[in-house]
Structures are given as structure tokens and as C-alpha cells.
Design an enzyme around this catalytic site. Structure first.
Site, PDB file in Angstrom:
ATOM      1  N   ASN A 213     -31.839  -4.968  21.642  1.00 53.48           N
ATOM      2  CA  ASN A 213     -31.601  -4.341  22.774  1.00 53.48           C
ATOM      3  C   ASN A 213     -30.725  -4.769  24.001  1.00 53.48           C
ATOM      4  OD1 ASN A 213     -33.589  -5.875  23.522  1.00 53.48           O
ATOM      5  ND2 ASN A 213     -34.801  -4.504  24.763  1.00 53.48           N
TER       6      ASN A 213
ATOM      7  N   GLU B 138     -40.875 -16.528  30.731  1.00 58.47           N
ATOM      8  CA  GLU B 138     -39.296 -16.837  31.025  1.00 58.47           C
ATOM      9  C   GLU B 138     -38.949 -16.524  32.310  1.00 58.47           C
ATOM     10  OE1 GLU B 138     -37.533 -14.213  27.831  1.00 58.47           O
ATOM     11  OE2 GLU B 138     -37.129 -16.306  26.780  1.00 58.47           O
TER      12      GLU B 138
HETATM   13  P1  NAD Z   1     -38.423  -7.319  15.937  1.00 56.91           P
HETATM   14  O1  NAD Z   1     -39.622  -7.742  16.175  1.00 56.91           O
HETATM   15  O2  NAD Z   1     -38.138  -6.358  14.751  1.00 56.91           O
HETATM   16  O3  NAD Z   1     -36.976  -8.410  15.780  1.00 56.91           O
HETATM   17  C1  NAD Z   1     -36.992  -9.401  16.736  1.00 56.91           C
HETATM   18  C2  NAD Z   1     -36.130 -10.708  15.894  1.00 56.91           C
HETATM   19  O4  NAD Z   1     -36.968 -11.308  15.196  1.00 56.91           O
HETATM   20  C3  NAD Z   1     -34.950 -10.289  15.176  1.00 56.91           C
HETATM   21  O5  NAD Z   1     -33.936 -11.253  15.374  1.00 56.91           O
HETATM   22  C4  NAD Z   1     -35.419 -10.175  13.870  1.00 56.91           C
HETATM   23  O6  NAD Z   1     -34.338 -10.518  12.865  1.00 56.91           O
HETATM   24  C5  NAD Z   1     -36.428 -11.651  13.943  1.00 56.91           C
HETATM   25  N1  NAD Z   1     -37.456 -11.506  12.832  1.00 56.91           N
HETATM   26  C6  NAD Z   1     -37.859 -10.435  12.171  1.00 56.91           C
HETATM   27  N2  NAD Z   1     -39.072 -10.925  11.361  1.00 56.91           N
HETATM   28  C7  NAD Z   1     -38.996 -12.105  11.727  1.00 56.91           C
HETATM   29  C8  NAD Z   1     -39.719 -13.255  10.936  1.00 56.91           C
HETATM   30  N3  NAD Z   1     -40.758 -12.969  10.004  1.00 56.91           N
HETATM   31  N4  NAD Z   1     -39.821 -14.424  11.487  1.00 56.91           N
HETATM   32  C9  NAD Z   1     -38.756 -14.714  12.344  1.00 56.91           C
HETATM   33  N5  NAD Z   1     -37.971 -13.779  12.960  1.00 56.91           N
HETATM   34  C10 NAD Z   1     -38.166 -12.646  12.410  1.00 56.91           C
HETATM   35  O7  NAD Z   1     -37.811  -6.473  17.268  1.00 56.91           O
HETATM   36  P2  NAD Z   1     -36.653  -5.547  17.505  1.00 56.91           P
HETATM   37  O8  NAD Z   1     -36.765  -4.241  16.764  1.00 56.91           O
HETATM   38  O9  NAD Z   1     -35.525  -6.249  17.286  1.00 56.91           O
HETATM   39  O10 NAD Z   1     -36.939  -5.330  19.255  1.00 56.91           O
HETATM   40  C11 NAD Z   1     -37.425  -4.320  19.735  1.00 56.91           C
HETATM   41  C12 NAD Z   1     -38.985  -4.972  20.236  1.00 56.91           C
HETATM   42  O11 NAD Z   1     -38.551  -6.112  21.337  1.00 56.91           O
HETATM   43  C13 NAD Z   1     -39.646  -4.084  21.146  1.00 56.91           C
HETATM   44  O12 NAD Z   1     -41.068  -4.275  20.764  1.00 56.91           O
HETATM   45  C14 NAD Z   1     -39.330  -4.703  22.609  1.00 56.91           C
HETATM   46  O13 NAD Z   1     -40.506  -4.293  23.476  1.00 56.91           O
HETATM   47  C15 NAD Z   1     -39.240  -6.188  22.084  1.00 56.91           C
HETATM   48  N6  NAD Z   1     -38.630  -6.655  23.534  1.00 56.91           N
HETATM   49  C16 NAD Z   1     -39.502  -7.481  24.314  1.00 56.91           C
HETATM   50  C17 NAD Z   1     -38.881  -8.116  25.258  1.00 56.91           C
HETATM   51  C18 NAD Z   1     -39.824  -9.032  26.314  1.00 56.91           C
HETATM   52  O14 NAD Z   1     -39.070  -9.873  27.008  1.00 56.91           O
HETATM   53  N7  NAD Z   1     -40.961  -9.044  26.566  1.00 56.91           N
HETATM   54  C19 NAD Z   1     -37.421  -7.908  25.739  1.00 56.91           C
HETATM   55  C20 NAD Z   1     -36.859  -7.088  24.714  1.00 56.91           C
HETATM   56  C21 NAD Z   1     -37.345  -6.521  23.574  1.00 56.91           C
END
Ligand code: NAD
Length: 468
Positions: A144, A448
Site C-alpha cells: 500500500n 516503529e
Molecule cells: P500481506 O501480509 O499479504 O503481505 C505483506 C508482505 O509479507 C509481502 O511482502 C508478502 O510477500 C510477505 N509474505 C507473505 N507471506 C509470507 C510468509 N509466509 N512469510 C514471510 N513473508 C510473507 O499483506 P499485504 O496484503 O501486502 O498488505 C495489507 C496488510 O498490511 C493489511 O492488513 C494492512 O493493514 C497491513 N498494513 C499494516 C501497516 C502497519 O503499519 N500496521 C501498514 C501498512 C499495511
């Protein structure tokens, strides 16, 4: 079609296999990112480990390097912003702002004083506590805000004396690859490696023996997998996870005057923000007025490709997320919700979905109870503030929240009752580089930003000199 390359040991590295990257405003593939092989990941980790000792030894050199990184990001703002809009979809002005924010994070951490303390200094002993880097840090980011969220990890990790292997989301790998290439000229070989691949690569990163810490931003289910994998070798973790932020509007607020601000607090980045308003609680007495005012703001928006100058809302980033948002709205409709505006896709290629305001949504509907992470906002009426607070807190998430009121003291008192890492008054989704960003409950672990964000990339080191 452009091919981007990984940065491993300061070299630009391709691969025999590639992941296609789609422009979400057209749904067509416009570029490719390398699929990092296990051997290439080993090389990146080994390079980071080799670089770390020298990197950690010279603090002024690190500060100077971070300042150069900030300047390079600023000098290349337009090039990075163009790639960001192409792969993520957001309007180009927002991409420029996000890139400028990333540079600001590098500058902030370049200049922040590190903390050390003397906890005892008397006839018996001199005891001092300082902070040491962990070693190699792996950073894993979502799709995002791929530019800004990388900087939240890379800048403090480097400043603290760690070296980094960054793995961006497969949906938005290109900006990280470009930044890796640009910063390779400002950093010693191995200080920042950027590798790309699918989710399986994330798993290889978290189970790799070299990193001492995983700094992860993404969804709660993936965060749990990361923590589980990291536990096997006791890697430290910071987890910035999902949220279902509630906003409560108090009854001394004029719906017409505040609708625009509330709208943008929910639809920032087309609703694809961890700290967007995801549930809006408004007084029952002015419920209709709030729904109408928000629907009017939604209808005034121009959805389009991020690169088109009039666009105020871009597409949803990817098809699975589009299906999820559309599915949640459809589900709410079947549960009796009223779609005040939106609720349909745009009739054009790409993942466009009209900004959607929903009324009469039961609290138990998944669009209110879960994280929608897209352009659809349920507006929920409340009768008493106690009722609003109880419903706002009735979630396993605890990322952020907000209270909106004419009387700041009253709003502040309600804000104090919300269970969330950050609570804003009369604003939302306004993270500061100086303030801690940390979710409570299932929204995260660790912190963070600010000095706390720097501390997260260190370990305490105590020296006790006995004097008698
Ligand atoms: P996601 O969890 O699907 O993926 C995030 C990252 O993790 C990607 O780089 C992905 O390739 C990697 N990943 C996936 N499976 C993995 C595994 N088994 N081991 C290690 N890495 C793995 O999330 P997304 O769809 O990319 O992002 C949306 C989510 O992120 C939403 O839930 C949002 O709320 C959250 N988010 C949180 C913050 C925060 O600071 N709290 C900020 C932005 C987004």
C-alpha cells in the site's frame, strides 16, 4: 516492458525467472521483477553479514550516508513517484508526497541522537547501558505504501548499525528495486540488499539463519506466520499488522463541516491504509445527515489512473483485494445494509471500484467487524458515547482510532478510552516520524518511528565496572 534488477552486494542482479508486475489502472503487465533464487538470497544475506561489522563501527559515516540517501531520494523524487503510481495506482501527487516522506525519514534518523544511560555512578560501581545493533535485519513490506514503509525500516535499521535485506510485496516490487539501485551509490556494498519474489521468498527470508531480526509490515495472519518462523531461531520481530480503526464523532460537530475531512481519513490511498478510518460511529440524532454528507463527498471524487491529472482516487491495487472489497460490500447488502453511494465497479479496465458509503450495517457484518482495506466505509449510528466506545473497542484489532469533537477536552477524554496504539483527536491517519507507531492487541508487536523505532533495531548492552 521494463525489467528491474535486484541489488545484491551493490551489484545489479537479474534472474532466470521473473514475476510480472501489473499496472492496476489497466490490469496489464508493464514490467518484471526478478524472482530471487535461494542461492541469490544466500548471497544477499552473506553480503549483509560481511558489511555489518565495518558499517557498525563508524557512526558519523553512517549519519553522513543516510543524509546522502535522503538527498538521492529527493533528487529522484519524480522518477520514483512515476514507478510508484504505475505499480501501486495512487495519484501521482500522492506518490511524490510519499517519496518525499521517505527522504524525510532518512534525514530524521541521520540526525537523531542515540540514547545511552548511566544508571549507577558511585563508590560501588559505574553501570552504563548503551544500545548495540543486532546484525543483519530482514525487512518485509506490503503493497500500500511501499516507498514510505520501506524507509520506516531501512533508515533506522541502518542508522543503528545493522545491515538490511529488504523484500517488498510481489504486487509492488519495483520502487524498492529502483531505490536499492539508487542508494547503492551512497552506501557501502552489502549495507542494503533488495530481493524480490513471491510470498514463498518471504518464508525463505524469515527462516534464513543469518538475520537477527525481522521487521514486518503486513496483515495479521501473515504476521503470525512470520513470528512463528522467527521463533525457531529466536529472531527478534517487529510486527506492524492490520487494523479496523474506529472513529467516533461527538454530537457537537456539524456533519456538513466535517464530512470532507472524515471522507479523506477513510479514503486515504483509496482506503488501502492500515490506519484509515474503517468504521465511523456518528450520533443517531444526525445519522442521516452524516450519511448524506459523506455520500456527497464520495460522489464528487474523480476515479481514474493515478497519472491522469484530475484523478483524486486511483484503482484498488490488485485483483484479489478488489474481489475482497466488492465481496464485503455485497455481503453487507445481503445483510440489509443500504448502499448510500457506490457499491459497483467502474466500467473500464483495471481494478476500479466506486467510493462506497454504507448505512444500516449490522455490527456483526464482516465489513464492520473485519479490515476491509479498500474504498468502502460503513457509517454506524450510536445512542450514547459509552455505547460508541464499547463498540469501537469490541475488536481484536488495536492499531489506531480517532475522536472528533468541537470541545477538545471532551474529545480527548473519549480518546483516552479507546484501545489503540495511536488515538487522534480531530484528525486521523496522520503518523509522525517523531511519534511511536505501534498497534496493540492483534495489530502488532513492537514499535516503529521516533527514538523507539531506532531502539527496536538495537539490543541493550550493559557495562558494569565494580569499584570496590
Ligand atoms: P500481506 O501480509 O499479504 O503481505 C505483506 C508482505 O509479507 C509481502 O511482502 C508478502 O510477500 C510477505 N509474505 C507473505 N507471506 C509470507 C510468509 N509466509 N512469510 C514471510 N513473508 C510473507 O499483506 P499485504 O496484503 O501486502 O498488505 C495489507 C496488510 O498490511 C493489511 O492488513 C494492512 O493493514 C497491513 N498494513 C499494516 C501497516 C502497519 O503499519 N500496521 C501498514 C501498512 C499495511
Amino acid at each position: 516492458m521494463s525489467d528491474f534488477t535486484m541489488t545484491i552486494d551493490s551489484e545489479q542482479v537479474a534472474s532466470n525467472e521473473w514475476i510480472p508486475v501489473e499496472d492496476p489502472s489497466t490490469g496489464t503487465v508493464f514490467a518484471r521483477a526478478p524472482q530471487c533464487t535461494p542461492e541469490q538470497l544466500d548471497a544477499a544475506m552473506a553480503s549483509a553479514a560481511r558489511a555489518q561489522i565495518t558499517w557498525a563501527a563508524d557512526e558519523p559515516a553512517r549519519q553522513e550516508a543516510l543524509r546522502r540517501c535522503a538527498a538521492t531520494l529527493n533528487a529522484n523524487n519524480e522518477a520514483i513517484a512515476q514507478v510508484l503510481t504505475a505499480e501501486q495506482g495512487k495519484p501521482i501527487t500522492e506518490s511524490r508526497r510519499e517519496t518525499a516522506a521517505a527522504a524525510a525519514w532518512f534525514d530524521y534518523y541521520a540526525n537523531l541522537d542515540r540514547r545511552s544511560e548511566i544508571v549507577q555512578d558511585d563508590a560501588r560501581a559505574h553501570i552504563s547501558v548503551d544500545r548495540r545493533p543486532l546484525g543483519v535485519v530482514a525487512a518485509i513490506t506490503p503493497w500500500n505504501f511501499p516507498v514510505m514503509l520501506s524507509s520506516w525500516k531501512v533508515a533506522p535499521a541502518l542508522r543503528a548499525g545493522n545491515t538490511v535485506v529488504l523484500k517488498p510485496s510481489p504486487f509492488t516490487p519495483l520502487t524498492a528495486l529502483l531505490i536499492g539501485k539508487l542508494l547503492a551509490d551512497e552506501l557501502p556494498a552489502g549495507a542494503l540488499n533488495v530481493v524480490t519474489g513471491g510470498n514463498q521468498l518471504g518464508n525463505l527470508v524469515t527462516t534464513h539463519p543469518i538475520p537477527r531480526k525481522i521487521s514486518f509490515t503486513g496483515s495479521t495472519p501473515t504476521g503470525i506466520k512470520v513470528a512463528t518462523a522467527a521463533a525457531a531461531t529466536l529472531k527478534r520481530v517487529t510486527l506492524e499488522l492490520g487494523g479496523n480503526d474506529a472513529a467516533i464523532v461527538l454530537d457537537d460537530v456539524d456533519p456538513g463541516a466535517i464530512a470532507e475531512k472524515l471522507f479523506w481519513s477513510a479514503f486515504i490511498n483509496n482506503g488501502q491504509a492500515c490506519v484509515a478510518i474503517k468504521r465511523l460511529y456518528v450520533p443517531q440524532s444526525s445519522y442521516g445527515k452524516f450519511v448524506d454528507a459523506l455520500a456527497a463527498v464520495a460522489e464528487a471524487q474523480q476515479s481514474g489512473a493515478g497519472i491522469e491529472p484530475d484523478t483524486t482516487l486511483g484503482p484498488i491495487n490488485n485483483r484479489p483485494q478488489f474481489e475482497r472489497v466488492a465481496g464485503l460490500v455485497e455481503d453487507a447488502r445481503t445483510r440489509g445494509a443500504r448502499i448510500a453511494t457506490g457499491g459497483i465497479a467502474l466500467d473500464r479496465p483495471g481494478h476500479f471500484y466506486r467510493p462506497t458509503i454504507l448505512a444500516d450495517v449490522p455490527d456483526s457484518a464482516p465489513i464492520a467487524a473485519e479490515e476491509q482495506f479498500g474504498p468502502a466505509l460503513p457509517v454506524l449510528p450510536y445512542t450514547t458515547v459509552d455505547d460508541a466506545v464499547a463498540r469501537a473497542n469490541d475488536t481484536r484489532f488495536g492499531l489506531a482510532g480517532s475522536v472528533w469533537g468541537g470541545d477538545q477536552d471532551q474529545a480527548r477524554a473519549v480518546a483516552d478510552r479507546l484501545e489503540a496504539g495511536i488515538v487522534w483527536v480531530n484528525t486521523h491517519a496522520a503518523p509522525s516520524l517523531r511519534a511511536p507507531f505501534s498497534g496493540v492487541k492483534d495489530s502488532g508487536l513492537g514499535v516503529e518511528n521516533g527514538p523507539w523505532g531506532l531502539d527496536g533495531f538495537t539490543e541493550l548492552h550493559t557495562t558494569h565496572v565494580a569499584r570496590r
